[in-house]
Each structure stands twice: as C-alpha cells, then as structure tokens.
Design a protein around this motif. Sequence first.
Motif, PDB file in Angstrom:
ATOM      1  N   GLY A   7       0.866  -0.963  -0.151  1.00 20.52           N
ATOM      2  CA  GLY A   7       0.010  -0.033  -0.353  1.00 20.52           C
ATOM      3  C   GLY A   7       0.810   0.996  -0.125  1.00 20.52           C
ATOM      4  N   LYS A   8       2.362   0.607  -0.385  1.00 22.05           N
ATOM      5  CA  LYS A   8       2.774   2.539   0.378  1.00 22.05           C
ATOM      6  C   LYS A   8       3.866   2.682  -1.230  1.00 22.05           C
ATOM      7  CE  LYS A   8       3.071   3.746   4.475  1.00 22.05           C
ATOM      8  NZ  LYS A   8       1.430   3.055   4.491  1.00 22.05           N
ATOM      9  N   TRP A   9       3.591   3.582  -2.208  1.00 20.39           N
ATOM     10  CA  TRP A   9       4.309   4.075  -3.295  1.00 20.39           C
ATOM     11  C   TRP A   9       6.024   3.579  -3.131  1.00 20.39           C
ATOM     12  CZ3 TRP A   9       3.488   3.013  -8.168  1.00 20.39           C
ATOM     13  CH2 TRP A   9       3.748   2.936  -9.330  1.00 20.39           C
ATOM     14  N   ASP A  10       6.661   2.915  -3.836  1.00 18.26           N
ATOM     15  CA  ASP A  10       7.844   3.346  -4.240  1.00 18.26           C
ATOM     16  C   ASP A  10       8.572   2.740  -5.259  1.00 18.26           C
ATOM     17  OD1 ASP A  10      10.771   1.573  -4.650  1.00 18.26           O
ATOM     18  OD2 ASP A  10      10.661   0.316  -2.451  1.00 18.26           O
ATOM     19  N   ASP A  11       9.461   4.605  -5.700  1.00 15.61           N
ATOM     20  CA  ASP A  11       9.680   4.592  -6.407  1.00 15.61           C
ATOM     21  C   ASP A  11      11.032   3.970  -7.305  1.00 15.61           C
ATOM     22  OD1 ASP A  11       8.671   7.279  -7.975  1.00 15.61           O
ATOM     23  OD2 ASP A  11       9.070   8.379  -6.953  1.00 15.61           O
ATOM     24  N   VAL A  12      11.478   3.091  -6.597  1.00 11.14           N
ATOM     25  CA  VAL A  12      12.817   3.003  -6.828  1.00 11.14           C
ATOM     26  C   VAL A  12      12.451   1.271  -7.900  1.00 11.14           C
ATOM     27  CG1 VAL A  12      15.102   2.123  -6.905  1.00 11.14           C
ATOM     28  CG2 VAL A  12      13.856   4.597  -5.526  1.00 11.14           C
ATOM     29  N   PHE A 108      -5.878   5.044  -7.719  1.00 13.05           N
ATOM     30  CA  PHE A 108      -7.640   3.217  -6.987  1.00 13.05           C
ATOM     31  C   PHE A 108      -7.154   2.421  -6.826  1.00 13.05           C
ATOM     32  CE2 PHE A 108      -7.349   7.150  -9.976  1.00 13.05           C
ATOM     33  CZ  PHE A 108      -9.066   7.492  -9.668  1.00 13.05           C
ATOM     34  N   TYR A 109      -5.651   2.081  -6.966  1.00 17.39           N
ATOM     35  CA  TYR A 109      -5.165   0.585  -6.645  1.00 17.39           C
ATOM     36  C   TYR A 109      -5.387   0.690  -4.377  1.00 17.39           C
ATOM     37  CZ  TYR A 109      -3.781  -0.808 -10.944  1.00 17.39           C
ATOM     38  OH  TYR A 109      -4.127  -1.177 -12.045  1.00 17.39           O
ATOM     39  N   THR A 110      -5.288   1.747  -4.205  1.00 16.91           N
ATOM     40  CA  THR A 110      -5.154   1.118  -2.549  1.00 16.91           C
ATOM     41  C   THR A 110      -5.901   1.639  -1.920  1.00 16.91           C
ATOM     42  OG1 THR A 110      -4.538   3.872  -2.719  1.00 16.91           O
ATOM     43  CG2 THR A 110      -2.314   2.254  -1.882  1.00 16.91           C
ATOM     44  N   SER A 111      -6.903   2.416  -3.194  1.00 16.16           N
ATOM     45  CA  SER A 111      -8.971   3.192  -2.266  1.00 16.16           C
ATOM     46  C   SER A 111      -9.321   1.402  -2.400  1.00 16.16           C
ATOM     47  CB  SER A 111      -9.373   3.714  -3.015  1.00 16.16           C
ATOM     48  OG  SER A 111     -10.174   4.245  -2.879  1.00 16.16           O
ATOM     49  N   THR A 112      -8.250   0.058  -3.419  1.00 14.78           N
ATOM     50  CA  THR A 112      -9.592  -0.433  -3.509  1.00 14.78           C
ATOM     51  C   THR A 112      -8.395  -1.990  -2.385  1.00 14.78           C
ATOM     52  OG1 THR A 112      -9.630  -0.013  -6.181  1.00 14.78           O
ATOM     53  CG2 THR A 112      -9.810  -2.389  -5.352  1.00 14.78           C
ATOM     54  N   ILE A 113      -7.968  -2.201  -2.649  1.00 14.04           N
ATOM     55  CA  ILE A 113      -6.657  -3.328  -1.433  1.00 14.04           C
ATOM     56  C   ILE A 113      -5.965  -2.264  -0.689  1.00 14.04           C
ATOM     57  CG2 ILE A 113      -6.096  -5.035  -0.928  1.00 14.04           C
ATOM     58  CD1 ILE A 113      -6.996  -5.747  -3.935  1.00 14.04           C
ATOM     59  N   SER A 114      -5.992  -1.886   0.262  1.00 12.93           N
ATOM     60  CA  SER A 114      -5.512  -0.580   0.511  1.00 12.93           C
ATOM     61  C   SER A 114      -4.169  -1.165   1.598  1.00 12.93           C
ATOM     62  CB  SER A 114      -5.885  -0.314   2.758  1.00 12.93           C
ATOM     63  OG  SER A 114      -6.029  -1.692   3.401  1.00 12.93           O
ATOM     64  N   ASP A 115      -3.658  -2.415   1.330  1.00 12.14           N
ATOM     65  CA  ASP A 115      -2.203  -2.612   1.353  1.00 12.14           C
ATOM     66  C   ASP A 115      -1.733  -3.565   0.120  1.00 12.14           C
ATOM     67  OD1 ASP A 115      -3.709  -5.169   1.265  1.00 12.14           O
ATOM     68  OD2 ASP A 115      -2.737  -5.945   3.141  1.00 12.14           O
ATOM     69  N   LEU A 125     -10.762  -0.249 -14.870  1.00 15.77           N
ATOM     70  CA  LEU A 125     -12.185   0.557 -15.139  1.00 15.77           C
ATOM     71  C   LEU A 125     -12.412   0.814 -13.481  1.00 15.77           C
ATOM     72  CD1 LEU A 125     -14.604   0.539 -16.521  1.00 15.77           C
ATOM     73  CD2 LEU A 125     -15.358  -2.258 -15.653  1.00 15.77           C
ATOM     74  N   TRP A 126     -13.096   1.826 -12.869  1.00 18.33           N
ATOM     75  CA  TRP A 126     -13.049   2.303 -12.267  1.00 18.33           C
ATOM     76  C   TRP A 126     -14.897   2.700 -11.421  1.00 18.33           C
ATOM     77  CZ3 TRP A 126     -11.015   3.225  -7.290  1.00 18.33           C
ATOM     78  CH2 TRP A 126     -11.494   3.985  -6.409  1.00 18.33           C
ATOM     79  N   ASP A 127     -15.065   2.468 -10.262  1.00 19.56           N
ATOM     80  CA  ASP A 127     -16.526   2.411  -9.591  1.00 19.56           C
ATOM     81  C   ASP A 127     -16.876   3.484  -8.913  1.00 19.56           C
ATOM     82  OD1 ASP A 127     -18.821   2.093  -8.562  1.00 19.56           O
ATOM     83  OD2 ASP A 127     -19.413  -0.030  -8.695  1.00 19.56           O
ATOM     84  N   ALA A 128     -17.163   4.878  -8.918  1.00 11.67           N
ATOM     85  CA  ALA A 128     -16.843   5.531  -8.051  1.00 11.67           C
ATOM     86  C   ALA A 128     -17.732   5.810  -7.298  1.00 11.67           C
ATOM     87  CB  ALA A 128     -16.908   6.660  -8.836  1.00 11.67           C
ATOM     88  N   LYS A 129     -18.902   4.730  -7.028  1.00  7.04           N
ATOM     89  CA  LYS A 129     -19.596   4.981  -6.238  1.00  7.04           C
ATOM     90  C   LYS A 129     -19.488   3.922  -5.327  1.00  7.04           C
ATOM     91  CE  LYS A 129     -24.874   4.181  -5.374  1.00  7.04           C
ATOM     92  NZ  LYS A 129     -26.633   3.536  -6.239  1.00  7.04           N
ATOM     93  N   GLN A 130     -18.684   2.668  -5.211  1.00  5.72           N
ATOM     94  CA  GLN A 130     -18.029   2.115  -4.561  1.00  5.72           C
ATOM     95  C   GLN A 130     -16.696   2.276  -4.350  1.00  5.72           C
ATOM     96  OE1 GLN A 130     -20.208  -0.334  -3.290  1.00  5.72           O
ATOM     97  NE2 GLN A 130     -21.442  -0.508  -4.467  1.00  5.72           N
ATOM     98  N   SER A 131     -16.159   3.090  -4.739  1.00  8.26           N
ATOM     99  CA  SER A 131     -14.750   3.525  -4.671  1.00  8.26           C
ATOM    100  C   SER A 131     -13.846   2.519  -4.787  1.00  8.26           C
ATOM    101  CB  SER A 131     -14.445   4.153  -3.517  1.00  8.26           C
ATOM    102  OG  SER A 131     -14.667   5.926  -3.767  1.00  8.26           O
ATOM    103  N   HIS A 132     -13.898   1.806  -6.379  1.00  9.48           N
ATOM    104  CA  HIS A 132     -13.024   0.448  -6.063  1.00  9.48           C
ATOM    105  C   HIS A 132     -12.874   0.204  -7.437  1.00  9.48           C
ATOM    106  CE1 HIS A 132     -16.441  -2.819  -5.115  1.00  9.48           C
ATOM    107  NE2 HIS A 132     -16.750  -1.946  -6.809  1.00  9.48           N
ATOM    108  N   ILE A 133     -11.690  -0.521  -8.097  1.00 11.86           N
ATOM    109  CA  ILE A 133     -11.684  -0.880  -8.546  1.00 11.86           C
ATOM    110  C   ILE A 133     -12.535  -2.187  -9.274  1.00 11.86           C
ATOM    111  CG2 ILE A 133      -9.714  -1.863 -10.772  1.00 11.86           C
ATOM    112  CD1 ILE A 133      -7.440  -0.563  -9.297  1.00 11.86           C
TER     113      ILE A 133
END
Length: 309
Positions: A7-12, A108-115, A125-133
């Motif tokens: 759930g954390k962005w790793d730039d490298v 969008f990914y962490t909103s769907t699966i936090s980790d 494909l994003w469902d804005a009502k459920q806030s998940h992919i």
Amino acid sequence: MGMLINGKWDDVLDRSMVSGTYRREQSALPTAIDAHTLQQLDKEHDRFFLIASASCPWSHGAVITIVLTGLQEAVKVQWAGGPRREGYGLLPGGPLPNRSEFQHVHQFYTSTISDYTGRATVPILWDAKQSHILSNSSTDIMVAFSTISKSADLHPATLRNKIDELISYIFNDLSNAVYRAGKSQRQKEYDQAVDLVFRTLDELEDRLEGSTFLFGNDLTLADIRLFATLIRFDTVYATHFRCTRKRLVDYPRLWRFTRRIFQLPGIRQTVDFEEIRYGYYINDGDHNPHGIIGQQPEIDWESHEGLTD
Ligand SMILES: N[C@@H](CCC(=O)N[C@@H](CS)C(=O)NCC(=O)O)C(=O)O
C-alpha cells in the motif's frame, strides 16, 4: 517506474526487469464485473470510469471498445499521463467526480485494497460509487463492454474461444514482444524478441489474405487488440523500440487493415500520436537519457488505397 508495496508507493523498485529482460506483470487484481454490475453500467451514467492513457496500447483497446459498443455515455474516460511521478498521474480536468482526491493512478489501487502490492497499471475500470477498481485487465474490460454492446457484437459466442486464443497470441508474440525488444538490456534477448515480432507480423500478414479483418468481414476484439499495437508500430516500435527490420507500411495487408480501422467512425479521434511519442520517448529514461522525442514519420493514415473493395 516504481510500484506499490503493502500500500506504499516505492519509486525505485521495478520488478519488470529481470536479468536484463523485460517481464510484464500480469494483471494482479481479480476482476469484479458481475452481471449486476454490467446492468448498472448502462443505467448509472456518472458512476463508471475508464482510467486510461492515450499512449498505452492496452488502454487504447479498451477506449476503442467503448466507441464501437456505443458506451460513451455509460463509461467516461479519465485520462492519465504526463511525466511519471509516482507512476501515472491523472491529467488535469476530466469527468471523474471528487477529482481532487486522486493525483496518481496508484491511489485507485490503494482505495480498492489498502495494502496492495503490485504495479499501478492502466487501464482500470473504476466504480466511483463503491470507490473500487472493477478490473485492471484490459481484456476483461473489453469483454465486459462487448457483452452489453449497443451495436456490433465484437465477441460473438460462436467464435469466442478462437478470438480469445488469437488475443493471447497477439499479446504474447507481438504486443508484449515489442516491449521485450525495446527494453532489452542484452543483445541476445533483443534479437530473439525482434525475430518473434517479425515472425508474428509475417503470419498475421498471411492470415489477412482475402480477408478484411482477422475473422473475415466482421470486426472482433482481436482486431482491436492488433490495431492498438500496429497503429504505434512505425511511430515508436520500429524506431524507439528498435523493431527495425520492417515498418508497418511495408506489409500491404496489415497496413491496409490498420488504415481501415483508423478510418472507421470515431476511431481516428482515439489516436493521439503526440501522446504516443511523448509517452514512449520521455518516460523511458534508460534508453533515452536526454529526452529527445523522435519526429512523427510521414504516413498518410487517411489514404483510401486498397480500401474500396
Ligand atoms: N494488465 C494490463 C497491462 C497493462 C499495462 O501494462 N499497462 C502499462 C501501460 S501501457 C502500465 O500501466 N504500466 C505501468 C507500470 O507497469 O508500472 C492489461 O492488459 O490491462
């Protein structure tokens, strides 16, 4: 390019290069498009969004499917692109509600699966009502749109298995092989990838003898997949990705095939050569450290030569 780790962005971190060879990570999220969602898709017009990049061939396949199935009102496109900071960023504006919550595709990914651990790829494909992919697999997205098509049947039941087989062949032996050529850090792997690319193009050229599309006169999802790679071929794959043996325009049938699809109503508007060149040349620091963008080859995409039969 970076990726999400727990759930954390790793730039490298970049797991796509393994011992000098490019490996595309398979779509890691399970697709969650059930029959009920499909029904809703055409009813709730401000709920479903395709997050896509105009440079990306996988996104392009999904965008074209929206146009050819007549779903432009049901699924609006939110564009991602620009310089990669924490992966793909959302471009300014666009139809997405609560737009300010999302600067990066990985959100969008962490909103769907936090980790979530994995690459933050487009399209999604994003469902804005459920806030998940609902899906990050372009193939699953294209198939889902086809099942509720308002016009052409792009995935007819009688040909479904054959179409799916051909899509996977085009994916492995052409669309992904050009990336393996372009990103290779070893001569041998580059040569093998280029051999595969041109073997596949030769086979597809033969297949199109006497045929308008890959399965005859009716366009299917396999044609859309092939088109999304061929339209980019002379602009970035034959040049930046060093698939230098031949150009698309050297293959009479494939060249005619690509123009035929380009000239269908609504399709040329989905093709953005500026974004394609920018996306490939600029976001590939390893192979283009000075960020020079190659010019667009002179190609007459509007030519009707050979298309009147
Ligand atoms: N699983 C995906 C593959 C899509 C894909 O690889 N997209 C590329 C852009 S063309 C991407 O998002 N790359 C970003 C990354 O790998 O971090 C699909 O078929 O939809």
